[in-house]
Design a protein around this motif. Structure first.
Motif, PDB file in Angstrom:
ATOM      1  N   UNK A 185      -5.360 -21.625  75.388  1.00  0.00           N
ATOM      2  CA  UNK A 185      -4.410 -22.629  74.920  1.00  0.00           C
ATOM      3  C   UNK A 185      -3.222 -22.021  74.155  1.00  0.00           C
ATOM      4  N   UNK A 186      -3.434 -20.851  73.580  1.00  0.00           N
ATOM      5  CA  UNK A 186      -2.438 -20.294  72.662  1.00  0.00           C
ATOM      6  C   UNK A 186      -2.011 -18.903  73.121  1.00  0.00           C
ATOM      7  N   UNK A 237     -14.138 -33.097  62.880  1.00  0.00           N
ATOM      8  CA  UNK A 237     -13.196 -32.760  63.950  1.00  0.00           C
ATOM      9  C   UNK A 237     -12.816 -33.982  64.778  1.00  0.00           C
ATOM     10  N   UNK A 238     -13.720 -34.951  64.896  1.00  0.00           N
ATOM     11  CA  UNK A 238     -13.402 -36.170  65.656  1.00  0.00           C
ATOM     12  C   UNK A 238     -12.277 -36.952  64.988  1.00  0.00           C
ATOM     13  N   UNK A 239     -12.268 -36.965  63.634  1.00  0.00           N
ATOM     14  CA  UNK A 239     -11.195 -37.652  62.920  1.00  0.00           C
ATOM     15  C   UNK A 239      -9.844 -36.998  63.212  1.00  0.00           C
ATOM     16  N   UNK A 240      -9.857 -35.674  63.303  1.00  0.00           N
ATOM     17  CA  UNK A 240      -8.622 -34.938  63.620  1.00  0.00           C
ATOM     18  C   UNK A 240      -8.146 -35.283  65.011  1.00  0.00           C
ATOM     19  N   UNK A 241      -9.080 -35.306  65.965  1.00  0.00           N
ATOM     20  CA  UNK A 241      -8.737 -35.659  67.338  1.00  0.00           C
ATOM     21  C   UNK A 241      -8.195 -37.080  67.406  1.00  0.00           C
ATOM     22  N   UNK A 242      -8.865 -38.017  66.748  1.00  0.00           N
ATOM     23  CA  UNK A 242      -8.419 -39.421  66.750  1.00  0.00           C
ATOM     24  C   UNK A 242      -7.011 -39.550  66.171  1.00  0.00           C
ATOM     25  N   UNK A 283     -11.730 -28.464  71.191  1.00  0.00           N
ATOM     26  CA  UNK A 283     -11.429 -28.038  72.564  1.00  0.00           C
ATOM     27  C   UNK A 283     -10.606 -29.116  73.280  1.00  0.00           C
ATOM     28  N   UNK A 284     -11.022 -30.367  73.116  1.00  0.00           N
ATOM     29  CA  UNK A 284     -10.285 -31.474  73.725  1.00  0.00           C
ATOM     30  C   UNK A 284      -8.889 -31.599  73.123  1.00  0.00           C
ATOM     31  N   UNK A 298     -20.235 -17.781  68.381  1.00  0.00           N
ATOM     32  CA  UNK A 298     -19.585 -19.007  67.914  1.00  0.00           C
ATOM     33  C   UNK A 298     -18.915 -19.750  69.065  1.00  0.00           C
ATOM     34  N   UNK A 299     -18.747 -21.069  68.894  1.00  0.00           N
ATOM     35  CA  UNK A 299     -18.050 -21.876  69.890  1.00  0.00           C
ATOM     36  C   UNK A 299     -17.249 -22.961  69.182  1.00  0.00           C
ATOM     37  N   UNK A 300     -16.182 -23.395  69.821  1.00  0.00           N
ATOM     38  CA  UNK A 300     -15.311 -24.416  69.256  1.00  0.00           C
ATOM     39  C   UNK A 300     -16.057 -25.743  69.093  1.00  0.00           C
ATOM     40  N   UNK A 301     -15.679 -26.506  68.063  1.00  0.00           N
ATOM     41  CA  UNK A 301     -16.106 -27.895  68.017  1.00  0.00           C
ATOM     42  C   UNK A 301     -15.637 -28.552  69.321  1.00  0.00           C
ATOM     43  N   UNK A 302     -16.460 -29.369  69.981  1.00  0.00           N
ATOM     44  CA  UNK A 302     -16.025 -30.006  71.241  1.00  0.00           C
ATOM     45  C   UNK A 302     -14.727 -30.786  71.091  1.00  0.00           C
TER      46      UNK A 302
END
Length: 233
Positions: A142-143, A224-229, A106-107, A99-103
């Motif tokens: 990060x944590x 995830x982009x909405x969360x970042x925005x 990560x940002x 598994x990998x984080x949504x890009x």
């Protein structure tokens, strides 16, 4: 929002992909994404029901892990025996090692850490299994490790208020200045609101709020982009 706490599964990464790949490898490689996703959603539904039973000691962890598979399959007319269910569960866990984080996540984590926000993880599940996923996602970049909380370690699971209170006490967060981000309305939104936290619902499976629920998320996003925005704005 001085403290921001994340769920893991289906919040930081797409848990369905591991399920899809396992199903295609072991069961049927011809089903469409939509068909696979319907089966996956059923498995998540049964997983939450059986997880609660395992937390109460009513069934074993093994019964939870293979029961979520057999029951979901039965709903779609797919019959497998216990040995096949165990193999599916094992292969599913192997896929989760990839598994990998949504890009965008990560940002987001990088930007929040740079801003000096206090970050933490609160996830339901068996301790060693969740720890493997957390390691695979490299969340300790990060944590802090002492800010990562797994329900299996404490014997209390979301949405019980006690686990939220434990986290708040351990990291000295103020409930009114704490926001929790998760994909499950019942486990994450309800649990966080009961604890006096703000709640962001990462609803990328497009689920509906239960009609009789007295709780509502403070924000609801479907990608995830909405969360970042949201945090960038």
């Amino acid at each position: 929002m001085q403290t921001i706490i994340f769920d893991v599964d289906d919040t930081l990464y797409d848990q369905a992909l591991s399920f899809h790949r396992t199903f295609q490898k072991l069961i049927d490689s011809d089903k469409t994404y939509e068909q696979l996703d319907q089966i996956y959603r059923k498995s998540r539904k049964y997983s939450e029901i059986l997880f609660d039973q395992s937390e109460k000691g009513e069934i074993s962890i093994k019964d939870w892990q293979i029961g979520r598979i057999t029951k979901a399959f039965e709903d779609f007319g797919i019959q497998i025996d216990e040995e096949e269910a165990v193999r599916f569960d094992q292969e599913y866990k192997e896929e989760q090692r990839k598994i990998s984080l949504f890009p965008e996540i990560k940002q987001l984590l990088t930007e929040l850490k740079q801003q000096g926000k206090q970050l933490a993880i609160l996830t339901n599940g068996e301790e060693s299994h969740q720890a493997l996923k957390i390691a695979q996602l490299q969340l300790d970049k990060w944590i802090r490790k002492d800010h990562i909380f797994i329900s299996g370690t404490h014997g209390i699971a979301k949405p019980k208020r006690e686990i939220f209170d434990i986290v708040a006490a351990e990291i000295n967060s103020i409930p009114e200045q704490t926001v929790y981000i998760g994909d499950s309305f019942e486990k994450d939104v309800v649990g966080a609101k009961q604890a006096g936290w703000q709640a962001i619902w990462m609803n990328h499976r497009n689920r509906s709020i239960p009609a009789n629920s007295p709780y509502k998320p403070d924000e609801e996003f479907h990608h995830a982009k909405e969360l970042l925005d949201f945090f960038q704005s």
